[in-house]
Design a protein around this motif. Structure first.
Motif, PDB file in Angstrom:
ATOM      1  N   UNK A   1      -2.177   1.176  -6.829  1.00 50.68           N
ATOM      2  CA  UNK A   1      -3.258   0.263  -7.145  1.00 50.68           C
ATOM      3  C   UNK A   1      -3.458   0.171  -8.635  1.00 50.68           C
ATOM      4  N   UNK A   2      -4.672  -0.170  -9.027  1.00 47.79           N
ATOM      5  CA  UNK A   2      -4.978  -0.351 -10.439  1.00 47.79           C
ATOM      6  C   UNK A   2      -6.312   0.309 -10.744  1.00 47.79           C
TER       7      UNK A   2
ATOM      8  N   UNK B   1      10.473   4.602   4.534  1.00 45.67           N
ATOM      9  CA  UNK B   1       9.460   4.222   3.557  1.00 45.67           C
ATOM     10  C   UNK B   1       8.115   4.028   4.237  1.00 45.67           C
ATOM     11  N   UNK B   2       7.171   3.490   3.491  1.00 44.81           N
ATOM     12  CA  UNK B   2       5.812   3.345   3.996  1.00 44.81           C
ATOM     13  C   UNK B   2       5.260   1.952   3.708  1.00 44.81           C
ATOM     14  N   UNK B   3       4.373   1.491   4.587  1.00 43.79           N
ATOM     15  CA  UNK B   3       3.562   0.302   4.356  1.00 43.79           C
ATOM     16  C   UNK B   3       2.122   0.793   4.312  1.00 43.79           C
ATOM     17  N   UNK B   4       1.428   0.504   3.219  1.00 48.39           N
ATOM     18  CA  UNK B   4       0.025   0.877   3.062  1.00 48.39           C
ATOM     19  C   UNK B   4      -0.804  -0.390   2.962  1.00 48.39           C
ATOM     20  N   UNK B   5      -1.951  -0.426   3.636  1.00 45.52           N
ATOM     21  CA  UNK B   5      -2.822  -1.608   3.588  1.00 45.52           C
ATOM     22  C   UNK B   5      -4.249  -1.192   3.298  1.00 45.52           C
ATOM     23  N   UNK B   6      -5.002  -2.131   2.763  1.00 47.61           N
ATOM     24  CA  UNK B   6      -6.403  -1.901   2.470  1.00 47.61           C
ATOM     25  C   UNK B   6      -6.976  -3.093   1.755  1.00 47.61           C
ATOM     26  N   UNK B   7      -7.855  -2.825   0.785  1.00 52.09           N
ATOM     27  CA  UNK B   7      -8.446  -3.903   0.019  1.00 52.09           C
ATOM     28  C   UNK B   7      -8.420  -3.576  -1.463  1.00 52.09           C
TER      29      UNK B   7
ATOM     30  N   UNK C   1       1.086  -2.635   0.187  1.00 56.11           N
ATOM     31  CA  UNK C   1       2.115  -2.014  -0.649  1.00 56.11           C
ATOM     32  C   UNK C   1       3.245  -1.537   0.255  1.00 56.11           C
ATOM     33  N   UNK C   2       4.485  -1.818  -0.138  1.00 60.42           N
ATOM     34  CA  UNK C   2       5.666  -1.302   0.563  1.00 60.42           C
ATOM     35  C   UNK C   2       6.375  -0.332  -0.377  1.00 60.42           C
ATOM     36  N   UNK C   3       6.730   0.848   0.141  1.00 59.80           N
ATOM     37  CA  UNK C   3       7.423   1.839  -0.677  1.00 59.80           C
ATOM     38  C   UNK C   3       8.727   2.263  -0.013  1.00 59.80           C
TER      39      UNK C   3
ATOM     40  N   UNK D   1       7.229   2.164  -5.301  1.00 61.76           N
ATOM     41  CA  UNK D   1       6.800   0.835  -4.863  1.00 61.76           C
ATOM     42  C   UNK D   1       7.983  -0.133  -4.880  1.00 61.76           C
ATOM     43  N   UNK D   2       8.234  -0.766  -3.727  1.00 62.27           N
ATOM     44  CA  UNK D   2       9.249  -1.814  -3.618  1.00 62.27           C
ATOM     45  C   UNK D   2       8.620  -3.174  -3.898  1.00 62.27           C
TER      46      UNK D   2
END
Length: 82
Positions: free
Chosen positions: A6-7, A23-29, A42-44, A50-51
């Motif tokens: 994130x930032x 890898x992983x898929x992360x979701x949120x806001x 985010x896909x890693x 981070x991809x």
């Protein structure tokens, strides 16, 4: 491994799923003063690098709640849109 994603704005994770490649898929806001809350994905790779990352939604209070993997390996994001 430990990774930070994130930032410097407000990021709120909701769910994570392991991909077929490890890898992983992360979701949120992701919240910014300009647009409010938007869906953030985010896909890693397997090491957490981070991809790709995407955010989208209208100005307001959009947020990803969960993620599942489709039979073809694509992420399906379930979200609240306002």
């Amino acid at each position: 491994f430990i990774r930070f994603y994130g930032s410097f704005v407000s990021n709120q994770p909701s769910d994570m799923e392991v991909k077929a490649d490890g890898g992983f898929i992360l979701v949120g806001s992701k919240v910014t003063p300009e647009k409010g809350s938007q869906i953030y994905v985010i896909s890693t790779d397997a090491l957490g690098n981070v991809l790709w990352e995407r955010d989208w939604g209208n100005e307001g209070s959009d947020a990803a709640k969960s993620v599942v993997m489709d039979s073809d390996g694509s992420p399906v994001v379930l979200a609240d849109l306002e």
